[in-house]
Write a protein that holds these residues in place. Sequence first.
Motif, PDB file in Angstrom:
ATOM      1  N   TYR A 145      13.506   8.046  18.903  1.00 23.65           N
ATOM      2  CA  TYR A 145      13.026   6.889  18.152  1.00 23.65           C
ATOM      3  C   TYR A 145      11.542   6.636  18.392  1.00 23.65           C
ATOM      4  O   TYR A 145      10.842   6.123  17.516  1.00 23.65           O
ATOM      5  CB  TYR A 145      13.853   5.660  18.516  1.00 23.65           C
ATOM      6  N   ARG A 146      11.043   7.011  19.545  1.00 21.06           N
ATOM      7  CA  ARG A 146       9.607   6.868  19.765  1.00 21.06           C
ATOM      8  C   ARG A 146       8.827   7.821  18.870  1.00 21.06           C
ATOM      9  O   ARG A 146       7.784   7.467  18.319  1.00 21.06           O
ATOM     10  CB  ARG A 146       9.287   7.118  21.240  1.00 21.06           C
ATOM     11  N   ARG A 147       9.349   9.040  18.713  1.00 23.05           N
ATOM     12  CA  ARG A 147       8.713   9.958  17.783  1.00 23.05           C
ATOM     13  C   ARG A 147       8.861   9.475  16.339  1.00 23.05           C
ATOM     14  O   ARG A 147       7.936   9.621  15.524  1.00 23.05           O
ATOM     15  CB  ARG A 147       9.309  11.353  17.921  1.00 23.05           C
ATOM     16  N   SER A 148      10.003   8.893  16.004  1.00 22.40           N
ATOM     17  CA  SER A 148      10.203   8.367  14.651  1.00 22.40           C
ATOM     18  C   SER A 148       9.207   7.258  14.351  1.00 22.40           C
ATOM     19  O   SER A 148       8.617   7.200  13.259  1.00 22.40           O
ATOM     20  CB  SER A 148      11.634   7.845  14.490  1.00 22.40           C
ATOM     21  N   LYS A 149       9.011   6.379  15.334  1.00 24.85           N
ATOM     22  CA  LYS A 149       8.053   5.292  15.118  1.00 24.85           C
ATOM     23  C   LYS A 149       6.628   5.838  15.048  1.00 24.85           C
ATOM     24  O   LYS A 149       5.802   5.346  14.270  1.00 24.85           O
ATOM     25  CB  LYS A 149       8.172   4.257  16.233  1.00 24.85           C
ATOM     26  N   GLU A 150       6.331   6.858  15.850  1.00 29.75           N
ATOM     27  CA  GLU A 150       5.010   7.475  15.790  1.00 29.75           C
ATOM     28  C   GLU A 150       4.762   8.063  14.402  1.00 29.75           C
ATOM     29  O   GLU A 150       3.669   7.910  13.826  1.00 29.75           O
ATOM     30  CB  GLU A 150       4.904   8.576  16.845  1.00 29.75           C
ATOM     31  N   ALA A 151       5.778   8.720  13.839  1.00 26.00           N
ATOM     32  CA  ALA A 151       5.640   9.299  12.504  1.00 26.00           C
ATOM     33  C   ALA A 151       5.472   8.211  11.456  1.00 26.00           C
ATOM     34  O   ALA A 151       4.636   8.328  10.541  1.00 26.00           O
ATOM     35  CB  ALA A 151       6.860  10.169  12.178  1.00 26.00           C
ATOM     36  N   ALA A 152       6.250   7.140  11.574  1.00 29.55           N
ATOM     37  CA  ALA A 152       6.160   6.058  10.593  1.00 29.55           C
ATOM     38  C   ALA A 152       4.818   5.345  10.669  1.00 29.55           C
ATOM     39  O   ALA A 152       4.243   4.954   9.652  1.00 29.55           O
ATOM     40  CB  ALA A 152       7.297   5.064  10.813  1.00 29.55           C
ATOM     41  N   THR A 153       4.288   5.180  11.870  1.00 32.08           N
ATOM     42  CA  THR A 153       2.985   4.533  12.028  1.00 32.08           C
ATOM     43  C   THR A 153       1.878   5.386  11.430  1.00 32.08           C
ATOM     44  O   THR A 153       0.962   4.876  10.771  1.00 32.08           O
ATOM     45  CB  THR A 153       2.699   4.269  13.514  1.00 32.08           C
ATOM     46  N   ALA A 154       1.956   6.700  11.651  1.00 29.80           N
ATOM     47  CA  ALA A 154       0.969   7.599  11.053  1.00 29.80           C
ATOM     48  C   ALA A 154       1.058   7.569   9.531  1.00 29.80           C
ATOM     49  O   ALA A 154       0.034   7.596   8.836  1.00 29.80           O
ATOM     50  CB  ALA A 154       1.167   9.022  11.568  1.00 29.80           C
ATOM     51  N   SER A 155       2.268   7.488   9.000  1.00 27.67           N
ATOM     52  CA  SER A 155       2.439   7.393   7.552  1.00 27.67           C
ATOM     53  C   SER A 155       1.875   6.088   7.016  1.00 27.67           C
ATOM     54  O   SER A 155       1.339   6.036   5.900  1.00 27.67           O
ATOM     55  CB  SER A 155       3.915   7.522   7.179  1.00 27.67           C
ATOM     56  N   LEU A 156       1.993   5.014   7.803  1.00 24.70           N
ATOM     57  CA  LEU A 156       1.398   3.740   7.406  1.00 24.70           C
ATOM     58  C   LEU A 156      -0.122   3.853   7.336  1.00 24.70           C
ATOM     59  O   LEU A 156      -0.756   3.371   6.389  1.00 24.70           O
ATOM     60  CB  LEU A 156       1.807   2.640   8.385  1.00 24.70           C
ATOM     61  N   ASP A 157      -0.710   4.508   8.329  1.00 21.37           N
ATOM     62  CA  ASP A 157      -2.158   4.723   8.291  1.00 21.37           C
ATOM     63  C   ASP A 157      -2.559   5.536   7.057  1.00 21.37           C
ATOM     64  O   ASP A 157      -3.579   5.268   6.421  1.00 21.37           O
ATOM     65  CB  ASP A 157      -2.617   5.453   9.559  1.00 21.37           C
ATOM     66  N   ALA A 158      -1.748   6.527   6.716  1.00 15.61           N
ATOM     67  CA  ALA A 158      -2.026   7.337   5.521  1.00 15.61           C
ATOM     68  C   ALA A 158      -1.941   6.485   4.258  1.00 15.61           C
ATOM     69  O   ALA A 158      -2.710   6.693   3.312  1.00 15.61           O
ATOM     70  CB  ALA A 158      -1.047   8.507   5.443  1.00 15.61           C
ATOM     71  N   ALA A 159      -1.020   5.524   4.249  1.00 12.21           N
ATOM     72  CA  ALA A 159      -0.899   4.649   3.076  1.00 12.21           C
ATOM     73  C   ALA A 159      -2.151   3.804   2.892  1.00 12.21           C
ATOM     74  O   ALA A 159      -2.598   3.581   1.755  1.00 12.21           O
ATOM     75  CB  ALA A 159       0.334   3.748   3.226  1.00 12.21           C
ATOM     76  N   TYR A 160      -2.732   3.333   3.998  1.00 17.12           N
ATOM     77  CA  TYR A 160      -3.997   2.594   3.895  1.00 17.12           C
ATOM     78  C   TYR A 160      -5.102   3.500   3.351  1.00 17.12           C
ATOM     79  O   TYR A 160      -5.914   3.074   2.517  1.00 17.12           O
ATOM     80  CB  TYR A 160      -4.396   2.038   5.259  1.00 17.12           C
ATOM     81  N   ASP A 161      -5.147   4.733   3.825  1.00 20.71           N
ATOM     82  CA  ASP A 161      -6.162   5.652   3.328  1.00 20.71           C
ATOM     83  C   ASP A 161      -5.925   6.003   1.866  1.00 20.71           C
ATOM     84  O   ASP A 161      -6.882   6.229   1.108  1.00 20.71           O
ATOM     85  CB  ASP A 161      -6.186   6.923   4.180  1.00 20.71           C
ATOM     86  N   ASP A 162      -4.664   6.041   1.450  1.00 23.74           N
ATOM     87  CA  ASP A 162      -4.363   6.328   0.050  1.00 23.74           C
ATOM     88  C   ASP A 162      -4.909   5.242  -0.872  1.00 23.74           C
ATOM     89  O   ASP A 162      -5.267   5.514  -2.027  1.00 23.74           O
ATOM     90  CB  ASP A 162      -2.853   6.475  -0.149  1.00 23.74           C
ATOM     91  N   VAL A 163      -4.939   4.006  -0.383  1.00 24.59           N
ATOM     92  CA  VAL A 163      -5.541   2.932  -1.176  1.00 24.59           C
ATOM     93  C   VAL A 163      -7.020   3.227  -1.422  1.00 24.59           C
ATOM     94  O   VAL A 163      -7.535   3.054  -2.531  1.00 24.59           O
ATOM     95  CB  VAL A 163      -5.375   1.572  -0.468  1.00 24.59           C
ATOM     96  N   ASN A 164      -7.703   3.699  -0.381  1.00 32.70           N
ATOM     97  CA  ASN A 164      -9.120   4.029  -0.539  1.00 32.70           C
ATOM     98  C   ASN A 164      -9.318   5.246  -1.444  1.00 32.70           C
ATOM     99  O   ASN A 164     -10.319   5.332  -2.163  1.00 32.70           O
ATOM    100  CB  ASN A 164      -9.751   4.275   0.831  1.00 32.70           C
ATOM    101  N   VAL A 165      -8.368   6.176  -1.402  1.00 28.42           N
ATOM    102  CA  VAL A 165      -8.425   7.312  -2.332  1.00 28.42           C
ATOM    103  C   VAL A 165      -8.321   6.798  -3.773  1.00 28.42           C
ATOM    104  O   VAL A 165      -9.082   7.216  -4.659  1.00 28.42           O
ATOM    105  CB  VAL A 165      -7.303   8.321  -2.035  1.00 28.42           C
ATOM    106  N   ALA A 166      -7.382   5.889  -4.007  1.00 31.20           N
ATOM    107  CA  ALA A 166      -7.223   5.319  -5.347  1.00 31.20           C
ATOM    108  C   ALA A 166      -8.461   4.523  -5.742  1.00 31.20           C
ATOM    109  O   ALA A 166      -8.875   4.538  -6.913  1.00 31.20           O
ATOM    110  CB  ALA A 166      -5.977   4.427  -5.390  1.00 31.20           C
ATOM    111  N   ARG A 167      -9.063   3.839  -4.774  1.00 28.26           N
ATOM    112  CA  ARG A 167     -10.267   3.057  -5.068  1.00 28.26           C
ATOM    113  C   ARG A 167     -11.427   3.985  -5.458  1.00 28.26           C
ATOM    114  O   ARG A 167     -12.181   3.686  -6.392  1.00 28.26           O
ATOM    115  CB  ARG A 167     -10.622   2.196  -3.862  1.00 28.26           C
ATOM    116  N   LEU A 168     -11.565   5.092  -4.770  1.00 29.21           N
ATOM    117  CA  LEU A 168     -12.616   6.063  -5.123  1.00 29.21           C
ATOM    118  C   LEU A 168     -12.379   6.635  -6.521  1.00 29.21           C
ATOM    119  O   LEU A 168     -13.330   6.800  -7.300  1.00 29.21           O
ATOM    120  CB  LEU A 168     -12.645   7.196  -4.100  1.00 29.21           C
ATOM    121  N   ALA A 169     -11.143   6.961  -6.822  1.00 29.16           N
ATOM    122  CA  ALA A 169     -10.825   7.494  -8.147  1.00 29.16           C
ATOM    123  C   ALA A 169     -11.155   6.467  -9.225  1.00 29.16           C
ATOM    124  O   ALA A 169     -11.664   6.815 -10.305  1.00 29.16           O
ATOM    125  CB  ALA A 169      -9.359   7.896  -8.220  1.00 29.16           C
TER     126      ALA A 169
END
Length: 475
Positions: A145-169
């Motif tokens: 579960y610690r690895r699962s949470k680590e993966a989910a947290t990294a995916s959350l960070d990617a979601a924030y970056d995806d917003v900036n990708v959409a903003r650049l587009a």
Amino acid sequence: MNFTRAFFPLSMILLSGCVVGPDYQKPDAVLPAKFSESKAASAENVTLNPWWESFRDRRLNDLVHQGLAENLSVRQALERITAAEANVVIAGAGALPSLGASAEGNVAGQDGSYPRRTTGNDHSETKSISAGLSASWLLDFFGQYRRSKEAATASLDAAYDDVNVARLAYLSDLVSSYVNARYYQEALALNRKNLQSRRETLKLTNEIKEAGAASSLDVLQTEGLVNQTLAELPALETGFHQSANHIATLLGVPASTITASLIKGSAQPMPRYSTRVGIPADLIRNRPDIRAAERRLQAATAEIGVAEAQLYPSIELGGSIGASRNFNLVTGSVSNWSFGPSLSLPILNGGALKAQVKAARSNAEQQYLTWKSTVLNAVEEVENAQTALIRDGQTVAALRKVVNSYEQTLNLARESYRGGASTILDVLDAERNVASARLSLASAIRQLARDYVALNVAIGGGAEIGAVPATVASK
């Protein structure tokens, strides 16, 4: 009870000591020290740089800021943050104890008369009630579960970056569409100017014909140029309206909503400042798509640990307390309780668990290759945009001189034609050259502006303007 006292401290030691799977290591990319046509000097953080203000166009600035909060692609990306935040909670919940309660009431009876040996009335009824409380805790000995949470947290960070990708587009699409709209307006103005010039030439030709110094062929050739110019206007008007409609869509409003506000023409956007591109290593910090790719690599690395944890035994602590009462019995209350660990040990599974680990490792390798490809593509985009910007700037400068030369040639050709020293063909050729050079200049200015947009987007410029802070977005 002695077992519980001994097992609980042991479980705490195991919980804190073992996490299977590889720890994440930031990837490295071999990049050149500088871009081919710039100095080897690192640039500041460009993600908050409003580069479009270099055009000095107030209408463009208003449109950009209007759409930052309304663009549907950006809003969709923001909504995906909510889902990613929920996944972090879900991933972390598995490592926590769970508690559940239940209650049940029951009334049963029978009615009717039929032969039976028992005595008493024909109606009987029983009433009972029961309640229970249960708890369980899967001990995360191997960090699943610690690895699962680590993966989910990294995916959350990617979601924030995806917003900036959409903003650049969005920034790239909106500013480029605005540049196109102003180009079509400029081309329309130039063609109308050409139309006026050719009508003047037609008038001059008719006057000379009346004086006996020009033929009907000269008049027909001049009329042909007038009609040709008229035929070019509708396509340019269509291009303007389509660009304006697309701008409206990017702002999240129906097409043609802002066309009226753009009808009043404005000069073609021209960048007033140069862009500091920095060095290739800056892209890893400034480009949101590179950061998002790295976060997905981190999530995929953590998923290897999740898969490996399935290969090992799991222990779950469980317990329950229950009570029930039958109201038809004199001593009708019963209580019970239980507590103890349960062990689950994978023995035979057809190789599925090992295959899951292999698949997770392969996915992590794919994510690494995706990250590397994203970095290299980013470097290529900057190189291409910078090269185009420099050379298209040279083209614009040269075309300005061409336009000036052809305009002087046209004036001389007309004067010569009035004096009878040249033919109408000389005038018509000069008019064609002027019209072509003017439109070529307008097209080159449009391309120069688009190069400027592409370069700033390629280095990640403005990606975080209007971004919602993570602490606010998570509320």
